[in-house]
Design an enzyme around this catalytic site. Structure first.
Site, PDB file in Angstrom:
ATOM      1  N   CYS A  57       0.862  -1.174   0.000  1.00  0.00           N
ATOM      2  CA  CYS A  57       0.000   0.000   0.000  1.00  0.00           C
ATOM      3  C   CYS A  57       0.905   1.233   0.000  1.00  0.00           C
ATOM      4  O   CYS A  57       1.830   1.326   0.816  1.00  0.00           O
ATOM      5  CB  CYS A  57      -0.898  -0.007   1.234  1.00  0.00           C
ATOM      6  SG  CYS A  57      -1.858   1.513   1.423  1.00  0.00           S
ATOM      7  N   ASP A  64      -0.202  -6.034   0.280  1.00  0.00           N
ATOM      8  CA  ASP A  64      -1.444  -6.403  -0.384  1.00  0.00           C
ATOM      9  C   ASP A  64      -1.176  -7.684  -1.161  1.00  0.00           C
ATOM     10  O   ASP A  64      -0.132  -7.817  -1.805  1.00  0.00           O
ATOM     11  CB  ASP A  64      -1.901  -5.300  -1.342  1.00  0.00           C
ATOM     12  CG  ASP A  64      -2.335  -4.047  -0.608  1.00  0.00           C
ATOM     13  OD1 ASP A  64      -3.077  -4.169   0.380  1.00  0.00           O
ATOM     14  OD2 ASP A  64      -1.938  -2.945  -1.030  1.00  0.00           O
ATOM     15  N   VAL A  79       5.740 -13.503 -23.858  1.00  0.00           N
ATOM     16  CA  VAL A  79       6.520 -13.314 -22.634  1.00  0.00           C
ATOM     17  C   VAL A  79       6.988 -14.674 -22.119  1.00  0.00           C
ATOM     18  O   VAL A  79       6.239 -15.649 -22.139  1.00  0.00           O
ATOM     19  CB  VAL A  79       5.729 -12.543 -21.558  1.00  0.00           C
ATOM     20  CG1 VAL A  79       4.531 -13.335 -21.055  1.00  0.00           C
ATOM     21  CG2 VAL A  79       6.629 -12.145 -20.400  1.00  0.00           C
ATOM     22  N   GLU A  80       8.234 -14.728 -21.675  1.00  0.00           N
ATOM     23  CA  GLU A  80       8.797 -15.950 -21.099  1.00  0.00           C
ATOM     24  C   GLU A  80       8.350 -16.024 -19.642  1.00  0.00           C
ATOM     25  O   GLU A  80       8.448 -15.049 -18.901  1.00  0.00           O
ATOM     26  CB  GLU A  80      10.325 -15.910 -21.239  1.00  0.00           C
ATOM     27  CG  GLU A  80      11.000 -17.223 -20.946  1.00  0.00           C
ATOM     28  CD  GLU A  80      11.176 -17.460 -19.473  1.00  0.00           C
ATOM     29  OE1 GLU A  80      10.869 -18.582 -19.027  1.00  0.00           O
ATOM     30  OE2 GLU A  80      11.597 -16.533 -18.754  1.00  0.00           O
ATOM     31  N   SER A  81       7.850 -17.175 -19.211  1.00  0.00           N
ATOM     32  CA  SER A  81       7.167 -17.275 -17.916  1.00  0.00           C
ATOM     33  C   SER A  81       8.082 -17.089 -16.709  1.00  0.00           C
ATOM     34  O   SER A  81       7.659 -16.519 -15.703  1.00  0.00           O
ATOM     35  CB  SER A  81       6.419 -18.605 -17.807  1.00  0.00           C
ATOM     36  OG  SER A  81       7.311 -19.689 -17.899  1.00  0.00           O
ATOM     37  N   HIS A  98      -3.856  -0.835  -6.050  1.00  0.00           N
ATOM     38  CA  HIS A  98      -4.151  -2.048  -6.814  1.00  0.00           C
ATOM     39  C   HIS A  98      -4.369  -1.733  -8.296  1.00  0.00           C
ATOM     40  O   HIS A  98      -3.831  -2.415  -9.171  1.00  0.00           O
ATOM     41  CB  HIS A  98      -5.406  -2.749  -6.282  1.00  0.00           C
ATOM     42  CG  HIS A  98      -5.377  -3.093  -4.831  1.00  0.00           C
ATOM     43  ND1 HIS A  98      -4.227  -3.205  -4.086  1.00  0.00           N
ATOM     44  CD2 HIS A  98      -6.382  -3.373  -3.981  1.00  0.00           C
ATOM     45  CE1 HIS A  98      -4.528  -3.536  -2.851  1.00  0.00           C
ATOM     46  NE2 HIS A  98      -5.838  -3.637  -2.751  1.00  0.00           N
ATOM     47  N   GLU A  99      -5.171  -0.706  -8.547  1.00  0.00           N
ATOM     48  CA  GLU A  99      -5.500  -0.336  -9.922  1.00  0.00           C
ATOM     49  C   GLU A  99      -4.249   0.056 -10.699  1.00  0.00           C
ATOM     50  O   GLU A  99      -4.110  -0.271 -11.887  1.00  0.00           O
ATOM     51  CB  GLU A  99      -6.504   0.825  -9.930  1.00  0.00           C
ATOM     52  CG  GLU A  99      -7.811   0.519  -9.228  1.00  0.00           C
ATOM     53  CD  GLU A  99      -7.793   0.768  -7.709  1.00  0.00           C
ATOM     54  OE1 GLU A  99      -8.879   0.714  -7.116  1.00  0.00           O
ATOM     55  OE2 GLU A  99      -6.712   1.018  -7.127  1.00  0.00           O
TER      56      GLU A  99
END
EC number: 1.7.1.13
Length: 166
Positions: A57, A64, A79-81, A98-99
Site C-alpha cells: 500500500c 497487499d 513473454v517468457e514465464s 491495486h488499480e
C-alpha cells in the site's frame, strides 16, 4: 509435426534454468524477456494464473496480496514465464494502489510484446473488509481486437464469483 526451437531462437532467454537468479524486491520491468511466436497466423489465448502477487500500500506500507490473471493473444512476441515470475516478484516492495499495479503490468507487457489483445485482472484479498478486483485490457487500435477489448471490458464481470474470504 512442428520442430522444436533451435538455439538461435532461445538465445535471448537467459533466466529459465538459471540457478543464479536474483530475486529483486523493487520494481524491475527490465527483467521481462520475450521469444518469438511460432504460430503468428492463428489467434489463440495464453493465460497466466499468478496466485502469489504481493505489493505494498503506498500510504500504509502494508502488504497487499492478490491472484492475478493475465490473458493475451500474441502477435510476434510472447513473454517468457520465468521472467514474468521474477517481474511480478519485483512488485514485493513496490508501493502503489491495486488499480495502478494492474495497469503498470499491462503497459509493461504491451511494451514488451505488442500483443493483439491483453487483459490483466487482479483479485486482491480483503483489507478493511473490502476486496478490490481491478480489470484492465487493451486491443490493438483500429482492429477487431480493439472492438473485442471494448466488449470484454463492458462484460468482464457479468457473473461475479461468490466471495467467501478468498
Amino acid at each position: 509435426m512442428t520442430e522444436g526451437r533451435n538455439k538461435e531462437e532461445l538465445e535471448d532467454i537467459t533466466l529459465l534454468g538459471n540457478q543464479n537468479n536474483k530475486y529483486d524486491f523493487d520494481y524491475r520491468p527490465d527483467v521481462l524477456e520475450s521469444f518469438d511466436n511460432k504460430h503468428q497466423g492463428r489467434d489463440y489465448f495464453v493465460k497466466f494464473n499468478c496466485p502469489e502477487f504481493t505489493s505494498l500500500c503506498p500510504i500504509t506500507g502494508q502488504p497487499d496480496f492478490a491472484t492475478i490473471y493475465i490473458s493475451y493473444i500474441p502477435n510476434i512476441k510472447m513473454v517468457e514465464s520465468k521472467s514474468l515470475k521474477l517481474y511480478l516478484f519485483s512488485f514485493r516492495n513496490h508501493g502503489d494502489f491495486h488499480e495502478d499495479c494492474m495497469n503498470i503490468i499491462m503497459n509493461d507487457l504491451i511494451e514488451l510484446m505488442d500483443p493483439h489483445y491483453i487483459e490483466v485482472w487482479g483479485k486482491f484479498t480483503p483489507r478493511g473488509g473490502i476486496s478490490i478486483d481491478p480489470y484492465t485490457n487493451y486491443g490493438r487500435p483500429d482492429s477487431k481486437y480493439e472492438k473485442m477489448a471494448e466488449h470484454r471490458l463492458m462484460n468482464h464481470d457479468l457473473y461475479p464469483e461468490k466471495i467467501d474470504n478468498r
